[in-house]
Design a protein around this motif. Structure first.
Motif, PDB file in Angstrom:
ATOM      1  N   GLU A   6       0.833  -1.207   0.000  1.00  0.00           N
ATOM      2  CA  GLU A   6       0.000   0.000   0.000  1.00  0.00           C
ATOM      3  C   GLU A   6       0.865   1.253   0.000  1.00  0.00           C
ATOM      4  N   GLN A   7       1.919   1.247   0.792  1.00  0.00           N
ATOM      5  CA  GLN A   7       2.808   2.393   0.831  1.00  0.00           C
ATOM      6  C   GLN A   7       3.489   2.598  -0.521  1.00  0.00           C
ATOM      7  N   LEU A   8       3.846   1.477  -1.172  1.00  0.00           N
ATOM      8  CA  LEU A   8       4.449   1.588  -2.491  1.00  0.00           C
ATOM      9  C   LEU A   8       3.475   2.188  -3.508  1.00  0.00           C
ATOM     10  N   GLN A   9       2.199   1.751  -3.392  1.00  0.00           N
ATOM     11  CA  GLN A   9       1.184   2.305  -4.303  1.00  0.00           C
ATOM     12  C   GLN A   9       1.024   3.808  -4.070  1.00  0.00           C
ATOM     13  N   LYS A  10       0.999   4.185  -2.779  1.00  0.00           N
ATOM     14  CA  LYS A  10       0.909   5.609  -2.463  1.00  0.00           C
ATOM     15  C   LYS A  10       2.118   6.359  -3.006  1.00  0.00           C
ATOM     16  N   MET A  11       3.266   5.756  -2.876  1.00  0.00           N
ATOM     17  CA  MET A  11       4.467   6.392  -3.390  1.00  0.00           C
ATOM     18  C   MET A  11       4.400   6.543  -4.910  1.00  0.00           C
ATOM     19  N   ASP A  12       3.834   5.545  -5.595  1.00  0.00           N
ATOM     20  CA  ASP A  12       3.671   5.648  -7.051  1.00  0.00           C
ATOM     21  C   ASP A  12       2.756   6.828  -7.406  1.00  0.00           C
ATOM     22  N   ALA A  13       1.633   6.918  -6.638  1.00  0.00           N
ATOM     23  CA  ALA A  13       0.695   8.024  -6.906  1.00  0.00           C
ATOM     24  C   ALA A  13       1.359   9.370  -6.646  1.00  0.00           C
ATOM     25  N   LEU A  14       2.095   9.462  -5.528  1.00  0.00           N
ATOM     26  CA  LEU A  14       2.806  10.696  -5.217  1.00  0.00           C
ATOM     27  C   LEU A  14       3.843  11.015  -6.282  1.00  0.00           C
ATOM     28  N   GLU A  15       4.499   9.981  -6.766  1.00  0.00           N
ATOM     29  CA  GLU A  15       5.504  10.212  -7.808  1.00  0.00           C
ATOM     30  C   GLU A  15       4.859  10.740  -9.086  1.00  0.00           C
ATOM     31  N   LYS A  16       3.687  10.196  -9.455  1.00  0.00           N
ATOM     32  CA  LYS A  16       2.965  10.688 -10.633  1.00  0.00           C
ATOM     33  C   LYS A  16       2.536  12.139 -10.423  1.00  0.00           C
ATOM     34  N   GLU A  17       1.985  12.410  -9.219  1.00  0.00           N
ATOM     35  CA  GLU A  17       1.556  13.779  -8.940  1.00  0.00           C
ATOM     36  C   GLU A  17       2.745  14.732  -8.962  1.00  0.00           C
ATOM     37  N   PHE A  18       3.862  14.226  -8.421  1.00  0.00           N
ATOM     38  CA  PHE A  18       5.074  15.047  -8.435  1.00  0.00           C
ATOM     39  C   PHE A  18       5.520  15.342  -9.865  1.00  0.00           C
ATOM     40  N   LYS A  19       5.424  14.345 -10.727  1.00  0.00           N
ATOM     41  CA  LYS A  19       5.795  14.547 -12.123  1.00  0.00           C
ATOM     42  C   LYS A  19       4.892  15.585 -12.786  1.00  0.00           C
ATOM     43  N   LEU A  20       3.573  15.521 -12.477  1.00  0.00           N
ATOM     44  CA  LEU A  20       2.639  16.488 -13.045  1.00  0.00           C
ATOM     45  C   LEU A  20       2.978  17.897 -12.582  1.00  0.00           C
ATOM     46  N   LEU A  21       3.212  18.035 -11.278  1.00  0.00           N
ATOM     47  CA  LEU A  21       3.567  19.346 -10.748  1.00  0.00           C
ATOM     48  C   LEU A  21       4.880  19.830 -11.340  1.00  0.00           C
ATOM     49  N   ARG A  22       5.792  18.929 -11.495  1.00  0.00           N
ATOM     50  CA  ARG A  22       7.073  19.307 -12.094  1.00  0.00           C
ATOM     51  C   ARG A  22       6.886  19.745 -13.527  1.00  0.00           C
ATOM     52  N   GLY A  23       5.963  19.063 -14.231  1.00  0.00           N
ATOM     53  CA  GLY A  23       5.687  19.456 -15.605  1.00  0.00           C
ATOM     54  C   GLY A  23       5.068  20.844 -15.679  1.00  0.00           C
ATOM     55  N   GLU A  24       4.114  21.104 -14.769  1.00  0.00           N
ATOM     56  CA  GLU A  24       3.487  22.418 -14.769  1.00  0.00           C
ATOM     57  C   GLU A  24       4.507  23.495 -14.440  1.00  0.00           C
ATOM     58  N   ILE A  25       5.362  23.219 -13.453  1.00  0.00           N
ATOM     59  CA  ILE A  25       6.390  24.205 -13.093  1.00  0.00           C
ATOM     60  C   ILE A  25       7.319  24.451 -14.275  1.00  0.00           C
ATOM     61  N   ASP A  26       7.695  23.387 -14.927  1.00  0.00           N
ATOM     62  CA  ASP A  26       8.580  23.541 -16.070  1.00  0.00           C
ATOM     63  C   ASP A  26       7.909  24.352 -17.179  1.00  0.00           C
ATOM     64  N   SER A  27       6.640  24.099 -17.423  1.00  0.00           N
ATOM     65  CA  SER A  27       5.921  24.843 -18.456  1.00  0.00           C
ATOM     66  C   SER A  27       5.800  26.317 -18.071  1.00  0.00           C
TER      67      SER A  27
END
Length: 509
Positions: A465-486
């Motif tokens: 479960e923690q790994l799944q949460k970490m995957d979701a956080l990693e995806k969200e982090f990637k999205l935020l990073r993409g928005e920041i980069d844009s």
């Protein structure tokens, strides 16, 4: 075990140990007179005993051995060697020596031929048998702290004080204690004893001392299984086995084995005296199979009767019995001696198959010599020899007595079998209990392992479960990073517009 003969005193001895020149002595006993020739005698050690057929406590010097019973004793060159025994449940391994001339004790520091690391304690035992063989001592069987599968044969050299284990060939007997070992010619005859697991034995084995080869006799009708019995060789031919006991019964039967004709016979012996007790000293007349009391309770006798050692030593034609140790409520280390008045004079009676006295035939020696050594001993019941053939009532009584003894023997065997079955049942029940406890223990271990596995599964689930949460956080982090980069890209694009640009000046203003 010889015919009764009148006691013969030594006469008067001078100080130098030589009999003085006095006339022959005439001793009256039982209405008979016996002429005694003057002879050379000694007055020290055992020779200082003057009375016949009386147990005399010996005054000994030196450090006394530790009290014990079920030890071994043997005479070699005017000395009695005592080895091993039991004291308060502890097996002993010391060797004590009593000099019959000086009546002084000394202790030998024995070593093993295997090396200095193996001390005398390595051969500590009780219920063993000591046999003199030349100038050495053989030690057979016995109970030890670490029981072995087969019977061992050890040799002790008094000259070098060294123990060594002899190599034997053939099928050796199983390990035991309380057996009898009798020297017959150049062979040792081992009978009975108590094996491992307290099982009583009645098998017969012989050890050829010339080839050191074991041989077993297939026997039928032998004495019932027993231990702590007495055995002796008579006329270098007959092996006598007397008494002993099982776990619940004490025996008083006498068996005679003819080693030349391979025939065993049970004799119904008689006791002259009716007051024979535990501390009595008895002698068997081999011509009449009658027991006589030599030293009774009213005379001085050794205070112990269980597990004591008894050896015979001859000095100037006089036979001395020497008793040491034993147990009778407490352990003993006392020495007693008896000067016997009995001398062998009547040979062992020949046994005739066709006779009318109920005694079985002894085949010719030539026939026995041609027979195989592995033969079957045949037991033939003997009735008492009647003193008067016309005394039919006495003969009938003897027959009844023999039948009663047979019934008692069968009853003893049935009781022994019952005890064996009870012991086996107890062993099975104990084993069942042990297995049940072991099963419960295994089940408890399995339950503990199952509980541990369940906990591990829960931990694995939480980690997943923690790994799944970490995957979701990693995806969200990637999205935020993409928005920041844009956002940075847009800002960078805005800085590239002309100075008159509305957006730049508006932001600046």
């Amino acid at each position: 075990m010889a015919a009764v003969q009148e006691p013969v005193p030594l006469g008067t001895a001078s100080r130098n140990g030589i009999a003085s020149e006095e006339p022959k002595l005439v001793v009256a006993e039982n209405g008979k007179t016996v002429d005694v020739q003057d002879k050379e005698v000694c007055t020290e050690g055992l020779c200082s005993i003057s009375a016949y057929d009386q147990w005399t406590p010996l005054s000994v010097s030196g450090q006394l051995p530790r009290p014990r019973y079920k030890h071994g004793a043997v005479v070699v060159q005017e000395k009695m060697y005592v080895f091993g025994g039991n004291h308060n449940g502890r097996y002993l391994g010391d060797i004590q020596v009593l000099d019959f001339k000086s009546l002084s004790w000394s202790k030998l520091e024995a070593k093993s031929q295997s090396g200095p690391s193996e001390s005398a304690e390595a051969v500590s035992c009780a219920g063993h048998s000591l046999i003199p063989w030349g100038n050495k001592i053989l030690c057979l069987a016995g109970h030890t702290r670490e029981p072995t599968e087969s019977l061992s044969v050890k040799e002790f050299d008094p000259q070098t004080c060294t123990w060594s284990t002899l190599r034997t060939y053939g099928s050796s007997p199983s390990s035991c204690g309380g057996q009898s070992v009798t020297l017959v010619g150049d062979t040792l005859v081992v009978f009975g004893g108590e094996g491992n697991g307290r099982s009583l034995l009645n098998d017969l084995h012989i050890l050829d001392l010339e080839t050191m080869t074991w041989d077993e006799f297939a026997t039928t009708g032998t004495p019932s299984p027993r231990s702590e019995h007495a055995a002796a060789c008579f006329a270098e031919r007959y092996l006598l086995i007397f008494g002993g006991g099982s776990h619940s019964t004490c025996f008083s039967d006498l068996h005679v084995l003819d080693t030349q004709t391979t025939r065993a016979t049970r004799c119904y012996s008689r006791t002259k005296s009716r007051h024979a007790g535990v501390s009595d000293t008895l002698v068997l007349n081999m011509s009449t199979y009658e027991w006589s009391v030599v030293a009774g309770l009213e005379a001085r006798a050794p205070p112990t009767s269980e597990g004591s050692s008894l050896v015979m030593h001859t000095i100037n034609g006089e036979n001395f019995l020497v008793s040491f140790g034993g147990y009778s409520g407490r352990y003993s280390n006392q020495v007693y001696a008896l000067k016997a008045s009995l001398k062998p004079s009547v040979p062992f009676p020949q046994i005739n198959e066709a006779g009318t006295n109920g005694i079985a035939l002894v085949p010719p020696i030539s026939e026995a010599a041609n027979s195989s050594r592995k033969v079957i001993f045949e037991i033939e019941e003997l009735q008492d020899k009647p003193g008067n053939k016309a005394d039919t009532s006495k003969t009938a009584a003897q027959v009844v007595k023999g039948e009663r003894n047979q019934i008692e023997d069968k009853l003893n065997q049935e009781q022994l079998q019952s005890l064996r079955l009870k012991q086996e049942l107890a062993n099975v029940e104990r084993r069942n209990t042990e297995l049940t406890e072991e099963l419960h223990l295994v089940r408890d271990q399995i339950s503990a392992e199952q509980e541990r596995a369940s906990k591990l599964e829960d931990e694995v689930s939480e980690i997943q479960e923690q790994l799944q949460k970490m995957d979701a956080l990693e995806k969200e982090f990637k999205l935020l990073r993409g928005e920041i980069d844009s956002g940075f890209d847009t800002a960078a694009a805005s800085t590239n517009q002309p100075p008159g640009g509305v957006g730049f000046w508006r932001w600046s203003g």
